[in-house]
Write a protein that holds these residues in place. Structure first.
Motif, PDB file in Angstrom:
ATOM      1  N   CYS A  72       0.820  -1.212   0.000  1.00  0.00           N
ATOM      2  CA  CYS A  72       0.000   0.000   0.000  1.00  0.00           C
ATOM      3  C   CYS A  72       0.853   1.261   0.000  1.00  0.00           C
ATOM      4  CB  CYS A  72      -0.924   0.009   1.226  1.00  0.00           C
ATOM      5  SG  CYS A  72      -2.355  -1.089   1.083  1.00  0.00           S
ATOM      6  N   GLY A  73       2.050   1.189   0.606  1.00  0.00           N
ATOM      7  CA  GLY A  73       2.857   2.380   0.739  1.00  0.00           C
ATOM      8  C   GLY A  73       4.055   2.490  -0.169  1.00  0.00           C
ATOM      9  N   ILE A  74       4.476   1.374  -0.777  1.00  0.00           N
ATOM     10  CA  ILE A  74       5.688   1.357  -1.602  1.00  0.00           C
ATOM     11  C   ILE A  74       5.392   0.619  -2.904  1.00  0.00           C
ATOM     12  CG2 ILE A  74       8.066   0.575  -1.787  1.00  0.00           C
ATOM     13  CD1 ILE A  74       7.824   2.801   0.181  1.00  0.00           C
ATOM     14  N   GLY A  75       5.755   1.237  -4.025  1.00  0.00           N
ATOM     15  CA  GLY A  75       5.471   0.663  -5.328  1.00  0.00           C
ATOM     16  C   GLY A  75       6.442  -0.438  -5.738  1.00  0.00           C
ATOM     17  N   ALA A  76       5.945  -1.352  -6.526  1.00  0.00           N
ATOM     18  CA  ALA A  76       6.738  -2.350  -7.246  1.00  0.00           C
ATOM     19  C   ALA A  76       5.943  -2.704  -8.490  1.00  0.00           C
ATOM     20  CB  ALA A  76       7.001  -3.593  -6.396  1.00  0.00           C
ATOM     21  N   ILE A  77       6.613  -2.774  -9.628  1.00  0.00           N
ATOM     22  CA  ILE A  77       5.939  -2.939 -10.913  1.00  0.00           C
ATOM     23  C   ILE A  77       6.425  -4.207 -11.605  1.00  0.00           C
ATOM     24  CG2 ILE A  77       5.412  -1.874 -13.131  1.00  0.00           C
ATOM     25  CD1 ILE A  77       4.480  -0.252 -10.660  1.00  0.00           C
ATOM     26  N   LEU A  78       5.492  -5.040 -12.022  1.00  0.00           N
ATOM     27  CA  LEU A  78       5.805  -6.236 -12.807  1.00  0.00           C
ATOM     28  C   LEU A  78       5.462  -5.981 -14.262  1.00  0.00           C
ATOM     29  CD1 LEU A  78       6.613  -9.338 -12.620  1.00  0.00           C
ATOM     30  CD2 LEU A  78       4.145  -9.760 -12.788  1.00  0.00           C
ATOM     31  N   ILE A  79       6.426  -6.211 -15.150  1.00  0.00           N
ATOM     32  CA  ILE A  79       6.180  -6.178 -16.592  1.00  0.00           C
ATOM     33  C   ILE A  79       6.275  -7.619 -17.069  1.00  0.00           C
ATOM     34  CG2 ILE A  79       6.800  -5.147 -18.803  1.00  0.00           C
ATOM     35  CD1 ILE A  79       8.386  -3.031 -17.235  1.00  0.00           C
ATOM     36  N   ALA A  80       5.134  -8.182 -17.435  1.00  0.00           N
ATOM     37  CA  ALA A  80       5.051  -9.604 -17.746  1.00  0.00           C
ATOM     38  C   ALA A  80       5.448  -9.862 -19.192  1.00  0.00           C
ATOM     39  CB  ALA A  80       3.640 -10.113 -17.493  1.00  0.00           C
ATOM     40  N   GLY A  81       6.287 -10.867 -19.389  1.00  0.00           N
ATOM     41  CA  GLY A  81       6.687 -11.253 -20.737  1.00  0.00           C
ATOM     42  C   GLY A  81       5.612 -12.062 -21.428  1.00  0.00           C
ATOM     43  N   ASP A  82       5.816 -12.304 -22.719  1.00  0.00           N
ATOM     44  CA  ASP A  82       4.847 -13.096 -23.470  1.00  0.00           C
ATOM     45  C   ASP A  82       5.053 -14.576 -23.161  1.00  0.00           C
ATOM     46  OD1 ASP A  82       7.126 -13.731 -24.843  1.00  0.00           O
ATOM     47  OD2 ASP A  82       6.627 -12.577 -26.631  1.00  0.00           O
ATOM     48  N   ALA A  83       4.417 -15.407 -23.918  1.00  0.00           N
ATOM     49  CA  ALA A  83       4.413 -16.844 -23.620  1.00  0.00           C
ATOM     50  C   ALA A  83       5.638 -17.578 -24.142  1.00  0.00           C
ATOM     51  CB  ALA A  83       3.146 -17.476 -24.195  1.00  0.00           C
ATOM     52  N   GLY A  85       8.497 -17.790 -22.845  1.00  0.00           N
ATOM     53  CA  GLY A  85       9.339 -18.298 -21.773  1.00  0.00           C
ATOM     54  C   GLY A  85      10.494 -17.405 -21.398  1.00  0.00           C
ATOM     55  N   ALA A  86      10.569 -16.195 -21.978  1.00  0.00           N
ATOM     56  CA  ALA A  86      11.682 -15.307 -21.663  1.00  0.00           C
ATOM     57  C   ALA A  86      11.618 -14.799 -20.235  1.00  0.00           C
ATOM     58  CB  ALA A  86      11.709 -14.125 -22.642  1.00  0.00           C
ATOM     59  N   GLY A  87      10.411 -14.718 -19.670  1.00  0.00           N
ATOM     60  CA  GLY A  87      10.257 -14.301 -18.290  1.00  0.00           C
ATOM     61  C   GLY A  87       9.800 -12.863 -18.143  1.00  0.00           C
ATOM     62  N   HIS A  88       9.880 -12.364 -16.918  1.00  0.00           N
ATOM     63  CA  HIS A  88       9.310 -11.072 -16.554  1.00  0.00           C
ATOM     64  C   HIS A  88      10.374 -10.134 -15.985  1.00  0.00           C
ATOM     65  CE1 HIS A  88       5.888 -13.645 -16.962  1.00  0.00           C
ATOM     66  NE2 HIS A  88       6.018 -14.191 -15.759  1.00  0.00           N
ATOM     67  N   VAL A  89      10.027  -8.844 -15.973  1.00  0.00           N
ATOM     68  CA  VAL A  89      10.861  -7.810 -15.371  1.00  0.00           C
ATOM     69  C   VAL A  89      10.124  -7.247 -14.162  1.00  0.00           C
ATOM     70  CG1 VAL A  89      11.855  -5.503 -15.695  1.00  0.00           C
ATOM     71  CG2 VAL A  89      12.003  -7.202 -17.540  1.00  0.00           C
ATOM     72  N   LEU A  90      10.839  -7.068 -13.053  1.00  0.00           N
ATOM     73  CA  LEU A  90      10.281  -6.444 -11.861  1.00  0.00           C
ATOM     74  C   LEU A  90      11.087  -5.190 -11.552  1.00  0.00           C
ATOM     75  CD1 LEU A  90       8.319  -6.723  -9.369  1.00  0.00           C
ATOM     76  CD2 LEU A  90      10.253  -7.777  -8.171  1.00  0.00           C
ATOM     77  N   ILE A  91      10.391  -4.111 -11.205  1.00  0.00           N
ATOM     78  CA  ILE A  91      11.062  -2.885 -10.791  1.00  0.00           C
ATOM     79  C   ILE A  91      10.743  -2.627  -9.325  1.00  0.00           C
ATOM     80  CG2 ILE A  91      11.554  -0.479 -11.340  1.00  0.00           C
ATOM     81  CD1 ILE A  91      10.167  -0.847 -14.014  1.00  0.00           C
ATOM     82  N   ASP A  92      11.782  -2.640  -8.486  1.00  0.00           N
ATOM     83  CA  ASP A  92      11.716  -2.415  -7.041  1.00  0.00           C
ATOM     84  C   ASP A  92      11.139  -3.610  -6.293  1.00  0.00           C
ATOM     85  OD1 ASP A  92      12.976   0.028  -7.176  1.00  0.00           O
ATOM     86  OD2 ASP A  92      11.169   1.219  -6.913  1.00  0.00           O
ATOM     87  N   THR A  93      11.503  -3.699  -5.006  1.00  0.00           N
ATOM     88  CA  THR A  93      11.090  -4.835  -4.176  1.00  0.00           C
ATOM     89  C   THR A  93      10.402  -4.416  -2.893  1.00  0.00           C
ATOM     90  OG1 THR A  93      13.128  -4.911  -2.832  1.00  0.00           O
ATOM     91  CG2 THR A  93      13.155  -6.066  -4.967  1.00  0.00           C
TER      92      THR A  93
END
Length: 308
Positions: A72-83, A85-93
């Protein structure tokens, strides 16, 4: 640490303008409609403005393949890859504790956290990346960051010249961090995210820009760093004119960006809750307005220092 990639050293505002063409190069991907349970409207019901850093909040779809997975107080963004199998990108934890919320939110969306291949970060303070070592251990992802931020993550603490060096506690250091340069795109499958240096809040501070599509509806998303002129009690920005000049360049770089949807590491800094309640996160003036606001705050801080 992986070697630094030497990008051309352009003024930050010029670098920002060059990023516009990079963002346009991303190939639009068809995405399914968001699941009913992950609409943004659920978030304001659970989270308040300037809420607690580690308070769990519902994940939601921002646009296309981009999702809010923070607390609720701190952002984290997931950018999901396509199918493919390359995977996803996450910004901040988030914090070390907040990283557990982030991992749980990724799973709630139906994604496997182990498919996070790249971790990016905004700036090197524990409220935003204190959970990096935990998340990297859980996923096997690669951390990519600016040179200053990468060095801080390897040490587990900010540099002594950080304006908030006497405020932020040490973090669990990461084992490896790959240094990337200004304007360099991060490519993973169909994902293209471009680094925008926005130093000021810290010297390693970074914003990120990418395109996200729902069918033919493509939007440029900017996850802009905090850019707030806050510090420890003994720090005076006016004693560091070169730092202030760099700070202003970062603000100008942000103002120049193509930007349909603005997000920030502290969601309330960009009025995310209010925009969700209004019915849309889309605001093509949001980056310019945010840049103007933080610019005024910097001017006010300098004026306050001058009056003492």
């Amino acid at each position: 640490m992986f070697p630094a990639i030497h990008a051309p050293r352009l003024p930050l505002a010029a670098t920002a303008l060059a990023l516009l063409s990079l963002a346009a190069c991303a190939t639009p991907q068809e995405r399914p409609a968001p699941a009913a349970g992950f609409a943004a409207s659920a978030w304001p019901a659970a989270c308040e403005d300037w809420d607690e850093w580690d308070k769990p909040g519902p994940p939601f779809r921002i646009h296309g393949n981009s999702y809010y997975v923070g607390t609720c107080g701190i952002g984290a963004i997931l950018i999901a890859g396509d199918a493919d199998g390359a995977g996803h990108v996450l910004i901040d934890t988030g914090t070390e504790k907040g990283a557990d919320v982030v991992l749980a939110n990724v799973a709630k969306l139906g994604f496997n956290p182990a498919d996070i291949r790249v971790l990016l970060m905004t700036h090197e303070h524990h409220d935003h990346v204190g959970g990096a070592a935990k998340l990297l251990a859980a996923t096997g992802a690669t951390l990519k960051a600016s040179e200053v931020a990468a060095a801080a993550m390897l040490r587990g603490n900010v540099a002594p010249d950080d304006p908030q060096a006497d405020i932020h506690p040490a973090m669990q250091p990461v084992a490896k961090a790959e240094v990337i340069g200004p304007g360099q795109p991060v490519a993973l499958g169909d994902i293209r995210v471009t680094m925008v240096p926005t130093p000021g809040h810290t010297m390693g501070a970074t914003s990120w820009q990418w395109r996200s599509c729902e069918g033919a509806d493509c939007r440029t998303i900017v996850y802009a760093d905090s850019l707030s002129a806050v510090s420890g009690d003994d720090y005076r920005f006016s004693d560091h004119p070169d730092y202030v000049d760099t700070f202003r360049q970062g603000i100008a770089a942000l103002a120049a960006l193509d930007c349909d949807i603005l997000l920030t590491p502290h969601p309330s800094a960009s009025e995310m809750r209010a925009r969700i309640v209004s019915g849309s996160l889309v605001d093509s003036d949001a980056c310019r307005s945010y840049a103007a606001k933080v610019g005024r705050a910097l001017d006010e801080r300098l004026a306050t220092e001058a009056a003492k």
